[in-house]
Design a protein around this motif. Structure first.
Motif, mmCIF file in Angstrom:
data_model
loop_
_atom_site.group_PDB
_atom_site.id
_atom_site.type_symbol
_atom_site.label_atom_id
_atom_site.label_comp_id
_atom_site.label_asym_id
_atom_site.label_seq_id
_atom_site.Cartn_x
_atom_site.Cartn_y
_atom_site.Cartn_z
ATOM 1 N N LEU A 218 -1.433 6.846 -26.038
ATOM 2 C CA LEU A 218 -1.438 7.552 -24.754
ATOM 3 C C LEU A 218 -0.997 6.631 -23.616
ATOM 4 C CD1 LEU A 218 -4.936 9.275 -25.044
ATOM 5 C CD2 LEU A 218 -2.722 10.361 -25.444
ATOM 6 N N ALA A 219 -0.284 7.215 -22.653
ATOM 7 C CA ALA A 219 0.069 6.493 -21.431
ATOM 8 C C ALA A 219 0.178 7.478 -20.280
ATOM 9 C CB ALA A 219 1.383 5.735 -21.597
ATOM 10 N N ILE A 220 -0.271 7.066 -19.113
ATOM 11 C CA ILE A 220 -0.021 7.810 -17.873
ATOM 12 C C ILE A 220 0.946 6.985 -17.034
ATOM 13 C CG2 ILE A 220 -0.970 8.618 -15.688
ATOM 14 C CD1 ILE A 220 -3.538 9.325 -17.046
ATOM 15 N N TRP A 221 2.032 7.636 -16.613
ATOM 16 C CA TRP A 221 2.992 7.031 -15.684
ATOM 17 C C TRP A 221 2.857 7.777 -14.367
ATOM 18 C CZ3 TRP A 221 5.633 2.919 -17.757
ATOM 19 C CH2 TRP A 221 5.670 2.838 -19.162
ATOM 20 N N SER A 222 2.724 7.036 -13.267
ATOM 21 C CA SER A 222 2.455 7.673 -11.978
ATOM 22 C C SER A 222 3.290 7.055 -10.862
ATOM 23 C CB SER A 222 0.968 7.552 -11.630
ATOM 24 O OG SER A 222 0.693 8.108 -10.357
ATOM 25 N N LYS A 223 3.702 7.896 -9.921
ATOM 26 C CA LYS A 223 4.409 7.413 -8.744
ATOM 27 C C LYS A 223 3.447 6.843 -7.711
ATOM 28 C CE LYS A 223 8.434 10.431 -9.140
ATOM 29 N NZ LYS A 223 9.307 11.418 -8.460
ATOM 30 N N TYR A 224 2.165 7.128 -7.878
ATOM 31 C CA TYR A 224 1.165 6.731 -6.900
ATOM 32 C C TYR A 224 0.024 6.013 -7.609
ATOM 33 C CZ TYR A 224 3.787 10.481 -4.727
ATOM 34 O OH TYR A 224 4.808 11.266 -4.268
ATOM 35 N N PRO A 225 -0.651 5.110 -6.925
ATOM 36 C CA PRO A 225 -1.793 4.440 -7.555
ATOM 37 C C PRO A 225 -2.931 5.425 -7.777
ATOM 38 C CG PRO A 225 -1.650 3.858 -5.226
ATOM 39 C CD PRO A 225 -0.413 4.641 -5.540
ATOM 40 N N LEU A 226 -3.411 5.479 -8.982
ATOM 41 C CA LEU A 226 -4.524 6.361 -9.323
ATOM 42 C C LEU A 226 -5.834 5.579 -9.258
ATOM 43 C CD1 LEU A 226 -2.907 8.256 -12.340
ATOM 44 C CD2 LEU A 226 -2.856 8.862 -9.911
ATOM 45 N N GLU A 227 -6.911 6.304 -9.039
ATOM 46 C CA GLU A 227 -8.217 5.666 -8.880
ATOM 47 C C GLU A 227 -9.154 6.063 -10.022
ATOM 48 O OE1 GLU A 227 -9.861 6.367 -5.020
ATOM 49 O OE2 GLU A 227 -7.995 5.869 -3.964
ATOM 50 N N ASN A 228 -10.220 5.279 -10.176
ATOM 51 C CA ASN A 228 -11.253 5.562 -11.185
ATOM 52 C C ASN A 228 -10.628 5.817 -12.556
ATOM 53 O OD1 ASN A 228 -13.261 5.395 -9.184
ATOM 54 N ND2 ASN A 228 -12.983 7.538 -8.641
ATOM 55 N N VAL A 229 -9.682 4.966 -12.930
ATOM 56 C CA VAL A 229 -8.982 5.136 -14.201
ATOM 57 C C VAL A 229 -9.813 4.526 -15.316
ATOM 58 C CG1 VAL A 229 -6.832 4.782 -15.440
ATOM 59 C CG2 VAL A 229 -6.802 4.983 -12.952
ATOM 60 N N GLU A 230 -10.013 5.295 -16.377
ATOM 61 C CA GLU A 230 -10.804 4.826 -17.520
ATOM 62 C C GLU A 230 -10.178 5.324 -18.811
ATOM 63 O OE1 GLU A 230 -15.330 4.710 -15.720
ATOM 64 O OE2 GLU A 230 -14.609 6.559 -16.644
ATOM 65 N N GLY A 231 -10.319 4.532 -19.855
ATOM 66 C CA GLY A 231 -9.958 4.960 -21.194
ATOM 67 C C GLY A 231 -11.202 5.344 -21.966
ATOM 68 N N HIS A 232 -11.117 6.392 -22.765
ATOM 69 C CA HIS A 232 -12.274 6.919 -23.492
ATOM 70 C C HIS A 232 -11.908 7.157 -24.953
ATOM 71 C CE1 HIS A 232 -14.026 8.165 -19.505
ATOM 72 N NE2 HIS A 232 -12.731 8.252 -19.228
ATOM 73 N N VAL A 233 -12.810 6.840 -25.833
ATOM 74 C CA VAL A 233 -12.654 7.143 -27.248
ATOM 75 C C VAL A 233 -13.535 8.330 -27.578
ATOM 76 C CG1 VAL A 233 -12.948 6.307 -29.602
ATOM 77 C CG2 VAL A 233 -12.125 4.750 -27.825
ATOM 78 N N MET A 234 -12.948 9.356 -28.187
ATOM 79 C CA MET A 234 -13.706 10.550 -28.557
ATOM 80 C C MET A 234 -14.133 10.486 -30.022
ATOM 81 S SD MET A 234 -11.631 13.601 -26.574
ATOM 82 C CE MET A 234 -10.043 13.356 -27.364
ATOM 83 N N SER A 235 -14.993 11.400 -30.408
ATOM 84 C CA SER A 235 -15.312 11.574 -31.823
ATOM 85 C C SER A 235 -14.067 12.110 -32.530
ATOM 86 C CB SER A 235 -16.469 12.548 -31.988
ATOM 87 O OG SER A 235 -17.619 12.079 -31.311
ATOM 88 N N TRP A 236 -13.782 11.584 -33.718
ATOM 89 C CA TRP A 236 -12.595 12.044 -34.436
ATOM 90 C C TRP A 236 -12.845 12.006 -35.930
ATOM 91 C CZ3 TRP A 236 -10.701 8.087 -37.491
ATOM 92 C CH2 TRP A 236 -10.995 6.775 -37.091
ATOM 93 N N ASP A 237 -12.076 12.810 -36.659
ATOM 94 C CA ASP A 237 -12.246 12.932 -38.103
ATOM 95 C C ASP A 237 -11.167 12.197 -38.883
ATOM 96 O OD1 ASP A 237 -14.433 14.555 -37.641
ATOM 97 O OD2 ASP A 237 -13.299 16.414 -37.857
ATOM 98 N N VAL A 238 -9.896 12.406 -38.524
ATOM 99 C CA VAL A 238 -8.779 11.959 -39.337
ATOM 100 C C VAL A 238 -7.910 10.948 -38.610
ATOM 101 C CG1 VAL A 238 -6.679 12.723 -40.517
ATOM 102 C CG2 VAL A 238 -8.737 14.133 -40.622
ATOM 103 N N VAL A 239 -7.547 11.248 -37.388
ATOM 104 C CA VAL A 239 -6.696 10.378 -36.578
ATOM 105 C C VAL A 239 -7.479 9.963 -35.336
ATOM 106 C CG1 VAL A 239 -4.554 10.248 -35.234
ATOM 107 C CG2 VAL A 239 -4.601 11.532 -37.396
ATOM 108 N N PRO A 240 -7.439 8.671 -34.943
ATOM 109 C CA PRO A 240 -8.152 8.253 -33.732
ATOM 110 C C PRO A 240 -7.716 9.069 -32.516
ATOM 111 C CG PRO A 240 -7.436 6.332 -34.968
ATOM 112 C CD PRO A 240 -6.808 7.522 -35.637
ATOM 113 N N ARG A 241 -8.691 9.565 -31.769
ATOM 114 C CA ARG A 241 -8.403 10.404 -30.599
ATOM 115 C C ARG A 241 -9.144 9.861 -29.382
ATOM 116 N NH1 ARG A 241 -4.025 13.415 -32.246
ATOM 117 N NH2 ARG A 241 -4.448 14.384 -34.273
ATOM 118 N N GLY A 242 -8.474 9.917 -28.237
ATOM 119 C CA GLY A 242 -9.086 9.468 -27.001
ATOM 120 C C GLY A 242 -8.464 10.178 -25.815
ATOM 121 N N PHE A 243 -8.842 9.767 -24.616
ATOM 122 C CA PHE A 243 -8.199 10.295 -23.420
ATOM 123 C C PHE A 243 -8.279 9.267 -22.305
ATOM 124 C CE2 PHE A 243 -12.590 11.837 -23.000
ATOM 125 C CZ PHE A 243 -12.888 11.671 -21.643
ATOM 126 N N ILE A 244 -7.354 9.385 -21.369
ATOM 127 C CA ILE A 244 -7.363 8.582 -20.154
ATOM 128 C C ILE A 244 -7.711 9.507 -19.005
ATOM 129 C CG2 ILE A 244 -6.046 7.049 -18.645
ATOM 130 C CD1 ILE A 244 -4.091 6.601 -20.979
#
Length: 429
Positions: A218-244
């Protein structure tokens, strides 16, 4: 939600005299894009497609915020970061773990994602007599795409769990290590390639499999500085899953960039984790005060009703008849599908699908080059996957959105990905 939260650092630059915008203004239009770039070694024609990635991105993507899925290798990150036009357009970029990127660029080595003891445990598992046939099948990667590699791998894993449970759970209970092992094998390196997860990354011997971010692509590309940015790992079964997660207070908005699982039970659990996080942010005294949150990415499910305002799970029967559409609606998410113009949005089923032989996932499944007409009516040819959804005040302002499909043309002999892209414009945000 028991997410592992990783601090991220924004990349801030002033490129060749171009001033970096720090405020988006207000009440003007705002655009959000999502694209599953399919930059994975076992997706067909990876070597050719990656060399066209940067030019195609510069042509297709100019939104304010862009969520990229399936960016699995540092060599592809490096292609984007080396292009001055791209980094001027998007001076801010965020991964699940930006700190490791910064550490490596600063000249520091990265440790391995698996402990050194993993090798001896792997040797024990490889020696299980009852699993030798499954091991040989998983080791033979010749002529196999992702689906074939994954099927053989999970047959082997099930055999190991059945016949050597203690050794198997020593590895599988370490989810970061286990995720690396799975990704390495399904990328075409085979079972023996899993040893890369027990190796760090140095300047002299770089190793993509030492990066936690590349477990999630995963990647976020932004034209503006974003705030409170965090990476998260979710529960997953087969393939590692997360979100930003990230916020843009100037626009009263938060963003979730994700790529959820395929199975109905797994993906709905992940939708719940994401929604719980958003609600916790909104409820916390020190958390988010933004009014609207956008769910962006490959949701592995798609709309089928005439209003095109909800999603349907690939197999609702797996969840006792509760479709992902109903589930997401209950959680408060609204699919942005109104006023879709310009070359049929990604969620519109193409009328010529039977003749669309280039094999975009949105039409045919995860194999570039498959003939759509070879799929049965219950296959994924009508499960359109990539979306921008909103939770918050904007959910009721249906005339506020415009959208279009992107990446629907070939570059050279190939489509860049086995997905289309999506761009949504919010006329007032």
């Amino acid at each position: 939600m028991s997410a592992i939260v990783l601090s991220l650092f924004a990349s801030v630059a002033l490129v060749q005299g171009h001033a970096i915008p720090r405020s988006t203004g207000s009440n003007s239009s705002f655009t959000i894009s999502s694209f599953n770039s399919g930059m994975f070694g076992t997706v067909a024609h990876y070597d050719e497609r990656r060399l066209m990635m940067v030019d195609s991105f510069k042509k297709e993507i100019d939104s304010d915020v862009f969520c990229q899925n399936e960016l699995w290798y540092k060599q592809d990150v490096d292609l984007l970061m080396a292009d001055e036009e791209w980094t001027t357009r998007y001076p801010y970029h965020y991964f699940v773990n930006n700190q490791e990127m910064d550490e490596f660029e600063a000249g520091n080595d990265l440790p391995s994602l698996c402990p050194s003891t993993t090798l001896s445990v792997m040797m024990t598992l490889m020696g299980v007599e009852a699993c030798q046939t499954a091991f040989q099948d998983a080791t033979n990667t010749t002529g196999k795409g992702y689906n074939g590699l994954a099927e053989d791998l999970f047959t082997l894993l099930k055999c190991w769990e059945t016949n050597s449970a203690e050794a198997y759970h020593t590895i599988s209970d370490d989810r970061t290590c286990f995720g690396c092992l799975l990704n390495t094998q399904t990328s075409g390196d085979g079972v023996m390639g899993m040893t890369k997860c027990m190796t760090g990354s140095t300047k002299e011997a770089p190793n993509d499999h030492a990066y936690e971010s590349f477990l999630y692509g995963l990647a976020i590309w932004s034209k503006y500085p974003l705030e409170n940015v965090e990476g998260h790992v979710m529960s997953w079964d087969v393939v590692p899953r997360g979100f930003i997660s990230a916020e843009l207070p100037d626009r009263n908005s938060g963003f979730i960039c994700t790529h959820v699982g395929v199975g109905g039970v797994e993906q709905q659990g992940q939708f719940k984790e994401i929604t719980d996080f958003v609600n916790e942010q909104k409820a916390s005294a020190t958390g988010s005060e933004v009014a609207n949150w956008f769910l962006i990415g490959d949701l592995n499910s798609g709309p089928t009703n005439e209003e095109k305002n909800y999603l349907v799970s690939p197999n609702p029967a797996d969840t006792n008849g509760t479709s992902s559409s109903s589930f997401l609606n209950e959680l408060g998410w609204y699919g942005i599908y109104n006023n879709c113009e310009n070359n049929d949005a990604t969620w519109i089923f193409p009328t010529e699908a039977g003749n669309f032989t280039d094999g975009n996932t949105n039409i045919c499944g995860h194999t570039t080059g498959i003939l759509c007409s070879d799929l049965g009516e219950n296959d994924s040819n009508d499960m359109l996957l990539d979306h921008v959804m909103v939770l918050g005040d904007l959910a009721e302002t249906k005339d506020n959105f415009n959208c279009k499909r992107t990446f629907d043309e070939k570059y050279g002999d190939f489509h860049i990905s086995d997905h289309f892209g999506i761009e949504v414009e919010i006329s007032e945000l």
